[in-house]
Design a protein around this motif. Structure first.
Motif, PDB file in Angstrom:
ATOM      1  N   LEU A  64      -5.679  -6.645  -3.841  1.00 33.85           N
ATOM      2  CA  LEU A  64      -7.076  -6.220  -3.971  1.00 33.85           C
ATOM      3  C   LEU A  64      -8.057  -7.382  -3.830  1.00 33.85           C
ATOM      4  O   LEU A  64      -9.260  -7.169  -3.775  1.00 33.85           O
ATOM      5  N   GLY A  65      -7.533  -8.605  -3.821  1.00 34.73           N
ATOM      6  CA  GLY A  65      -8.403  -9.764  -3.689  1.00 34.73           C
ATOM      7  C   GLY A  65      -9.230 -10.030  -4.932  1.00 34.73           C
ATOM      8  O   GLY A  65     -10.343 -10.545  -4.849  1.00 34.73           O
ATOM      9  N   VAL A  66      -8.685  -9.687  -6.101  1.00 35.10           N
ATOM     10  CA  VAL A  66      -9.396  -9.886  -7.367  1.00 35.10           C
ATOM     11  C   VAL A  66      -9.052 -11.268  -7.908  1.00 35.10           C
ATOM     12  O   VAL A  66      -7.879 -11.628  -8.017  1.00 35.10           O
ATOM     13  N   ALA A 106     -17.089   2.571   0.858  1.00 33.68           N
ATOM     14  CA  ALA A 106     -16.510   1.359   0.284  1.00 33.68           C
ATOM     15  C   ALA A 106     -14.988   1.333   0.434  1.00 33.68           C
ATOM     16  O   ALA A 106     -14.322   0.464  -0.099  1.00 33.68           O
ATOM     17  N   ALA A 107     -14.437   2.305   1.162  1.00 31.96           N
ATOM     18  CA  ALA A 107     -12.983   2.373   1.340  1.00 31.96           C
ATOM     19  C   ALA A 107     -12.484   1.195   2.172  1.00 31.96           C
ATOM     20  O   ALA A 107     -13.213   0.644   2.994  1.00 31.96           O
ATOM     21  N   SER A 108     -11.232   0.817   1.919  1.00 31.89           N
ATOM     22  CA  SER A 108     -10.616  -0.277   2.660  1.00 31.89           C
ATOM     23  C   SER A 108      -9.135   0.048   2.837  1.00 31.89           C
ATOM     24  O   SER A 108      -8.689   1.144   2.510  1.00 31.89           O
ATOM     25  N   GLU A 109      -8.396  -0.918   3.292  1.00 24.54           N
ATOM     26  CA  GLU A 109      -6.957  -0.724   3.475  1.00 24.54           C
ATOM     27  C   GLU A 109      -6.275  -0.392   2.142  1.00 24.54           C
ATOM     28  O   GLU A 109      -5.327   0.369   2.100  1.00 24.54           O
ATOM     29  N   THR A 110      -6.792  -0.950   1.051  1.00 23.10           N
ATOM     30  CA  THR A 110      -6.156  -0.765  -0.250  1.00 23.10           C
ATOM     31  C   THR A 110      -6.876   0.219  -1.166  1.00 23.10           C
ATOM     32  O   THR A 110      -6.386   0.528  -2.238  1.00 23.10           O
ATOM     33  N   THR A 111      -8.065   0.686  -0.764  1.00 18.95           N
ATOM     34  CA  THR A 111      -8.837   1.567  -1.643  1.00 18.95           C
ATOM     35  C   THR A 111      -9.302   2.829  -0.920  1.00 18.95           C
ATOM     36  O   THR A 111      -9.528   2.810   0.291  1.00 18.95           O
ATOM     37  N   ARG A 112      -9.458   3.907  -1.710  1.00 23.99           N
ATOM     38  CA  ARG A 112      -9.974   5.169  -1.172  1.00 23.99           C
ATOM     39  C   ARG A 112     -11.488   5.232  -1.247  1.00 23.99           C
ATOM     40  O   ARG A 112     -12.111   6.065  -0.613  1.00 23.99           O
ATOM     41  N   GLY A 113     -12.070   4.372  -2.077  1.00 30.54           N
ATOM     42  CA  GLY A 113     -13.517   4.360  -2.245  1.00 30.54           C
ATOM     43  C   GLY A 113     -13.880   4.030  -3.680  1.00 30.54           C
ATOM     44  O   GLY A 113     -13.059   3.530  -4.447  1.00 30.54           O
ATOM     45  N   VAL A 125      -7.855   3.059  -6.057  1.00 28.84           N
ATOM     46  CA  VAL A 125      -6.903   2.310  -5.242  1.00 28.84           C
ATOM     47  C   VAL A 125      -5.790   3.205  -4.717  1.00 28.84           C
ATOM     48  O   VAL A 125      -5.483   4.246  -5.283  1.00 28.84           O
ATOM     49  N   LYS A 126      -5.197   2.754  -3.614  1.00 28.61           N
ATOM     50  CA  LYS A 126      -4.047   3.430  -3.011  1.00 28.61           C
ATOM     51  C   LYS A 126      -2.797   2.679  -3.482  1.00 28.61           C
ATOM     52  O   LYS A 126      -2.561   1.543  -3.038  1.00 28.61           O
ATOM     53  N   PRO A 127      -2.001   3.279  -4.354  1.00 28.58           N
ATOM     54  CA  PRO A 127      -0.841   2.544  -4.875  1.00 28.58           C
ATOM     55  C   PRO A 127       0.151   2.119  -3.799  1.00 28.58           C
ATOM     56  O   PRO A 127       0.770   1.068  -3.917  1.00 28.58           O
ATOM     57  N   ASP A 128       0.277   2.909  -2.738  1.00 31.95           N
ATOM     58  CA  ASP A 128       1.223   2.549  -1.669  1.00 31.95           C
ATOM     59  C   ASP A 128       0.890   1.206  -1.040  1.00 31.95           C
ATOM     60  O   ASP A 128       1.770   0.495  -0.551  1.00 31.95           O
ATOM     61  N   GLU A 129      -0.396   0.859  -1.030  1.00 30.43           N
ATOM     62  CA  GLU A 129      -0.834  -0.377  -0.393  1.00 30.43           C
ATOM     63  C   GLU A 129      -0.742  -1.585  -1.322  1.00 30.43           C
ATOM     64  O   GLU A 129      -0.967  -2.709  -0.894  1.00 30.43           O
TER      65      GLU A 129
END
Length: 131
Positions: A64-66, A106-113, A125-129
């Motif tokens: 997530l880049g946190v 705000a969605a990304s490869e790792t998030t739904r929004g 977040v998308k747990p698969d990612e």
């Protein structure tokens, strides 16, 4: 009209995140010793023994880049990934999320929004990612 989805809210540092509760098998305290794995991916914290099953613990901050150091007190064990858990700072409540209120810009490869709650934003977040 899309159906509401129950999501589990958790925190990483000061920020709130959530995942669809359908992806959660169980939540356990991160009291077990985590055994580090040499040469593991950057997001893999290590493995723990949960009731006789070796469970890989991953740090969602990496994907997530946190920023910040994991202060993980809880492990959210995922149901659709064989023996894998997310190390999170704290687990909050299960809330309903109306898909129509999710800001998908705000969605990304790792998030739904992002879901707007009264006084805060919750990143879905998308747990698969993350694993």
């Amino acid at each position: 009209m899309a159906e509401e989805t129950d999501v589990l809210e958790f925190s990483l540092g000061d920020d709130r995140y959530c995942i669809d509760i359908a992806h959660v098998d169980e939540i356990v305290d991160a009291t077990e010793d985590v055994t580090q794995i040499p040469n593991a991916d950057a997001n893999v914290v290590g493995v723990v023994d949960l009731r006789g099953e070796t469970t890989t613990v991953v740090d969602p901050r990496v994907r997530l880049g946190v920023d910040g150091t994991p202060n993980g007190k809880r492990i959210v064990v995922l149901s659709d990934h064989e023996a894998t858990g997310l190390l999170v700072d704290d687990v909050h409540e299960v809330e309903s999320a109306d898909p129509e209120t999710v800001d998908e810009s705000a969605a990304s490869e790792t998030t739904r929004g992002v879901i707007r709650r009264d006084d805060r934003f919750v990143v879905w977040v998308k747990p698969d990612e993350l694993v």
